[in-house]
Design an enzyme around this catalytic site. Sequence first.
Site, short mmCIF file in Angstrom:
data_model
loop_
_atom_site.label_atom_id
_atom_site.label_comp_id
_atom_site.label_asym_id
_atom_site.label_seq_id
_atom_site.Cartn_x
_atom_site.Cartn_y
_atom_site.Cartn_z
N GLY A 130 0.73 -1.41 -0.07
CA GLY A 130 -0.03 -0.08 -0.08
C GLY A 130 0.94 1.20 0.13
CG ASP A 179 -5.43 -8.67 -5.05
OD1 ASP A 179 -5.22 -8.23 -3.78
OD2 ASP A 179 -6.54 -9.01 -5.62
CB VAL A 180 -2.07 -8.03 -0.57
CG1 VAL A 180 -0.65 -6.95 -0.78
CG2 VAL A 180 -3.21 -7.28 -0.13
CB SER A 188 -6.55 1.36 12.83
OG SER A 188 -7.65 2.27 12.95
CE1 TYR A 194 -9.08 -0.06 8.14
CE2 TYR A 194 -9.57 0.74 10.19
CZ TYR A 194 -8.64 0.67 9.24
OH TYR A 194 -7.41 1.38 9.22
CB SER A 195 -12.78 -2.68 14.55
OG SER A 195 -13.29 -1.25 14.62
CB ALA A 196 -12.97 -7.64 12.76
CB ILE A 251 -3.05 10.04 9.69
CG1 ILE A 251 -2.82 9.12 11.11
CG2 ILE A 251 -1.83 10.34 9.13
CD1 ILE A 251 -2.01 9.70 12.32
#
Length: 239
Positions: A8, A59-60, A137, A150-152, A183
């Site tokens: 990224g 693509d990761v 994060s 996203y948190s998971a 940020i």
Amino acid sequence: MKNALVTGGSGGIGAAICRRLAADGYHVYIHANRNPATAQALAEEITTNGGSAQILGFDVTDNQAVVDALTPLIEHTPIQVLVNNAGIHDDAVFPGMRMEQWQRVMDVSVNGFYNVTHTLMMPMIRSRWGRIINVSSIAAITGNRGQVNYSAAKGALNSATKSLAQEVASRGITVNAVAPGIIDTTMSEHAFAPEDIARMVPMKRAGKPDEVADLISFLASPQAAYITGQIISINGGMI
């Protein structure tokens, strides 16, 4: 010259990390999937300023694509600094979240971590020196409405950081995670109004990508040899 890979690497935080590691003397592989032109411009900027960089496109989430792209690079010289920075948002309140939203976010952060790190692991172990830095994060620590996926994903990354750190510590490899708060990037610009930032952040401002990059630079350095298995927050005092 040691080699570093930033997944990224064409985004706001990723680009700052690439610039800083290049300034530190690494040859930087700038990974990009959807924005190769941006990554190429960054590589040219770095080389113009006396650094060493090149782009990598894959693509990761595609294990075979990752293996095919990275294996030729590490055949003779390991990549000893890895910054797992690739990640995406696809926010929705959980009752309305589609399976594709859950899967894609988990896929990039968690499976992407596995695919890239696993491919680079054995050459790094044989070299008996390495730095793996995962970009997490604040959402993984505090949670956030609309970001269960996203948190998971970032929480899983934090747990993987701690476990992998224990496995490779005796080989001279450290594994840490950096957990940014708000940020100042294009993504956060549309998500937070200035008055919201002033209310949420004790320092009354968003962080700068360069500040995140400075922390990662330190964790990648020989001076951070005794720091491993840590989740280090950089959030202006939010928690």
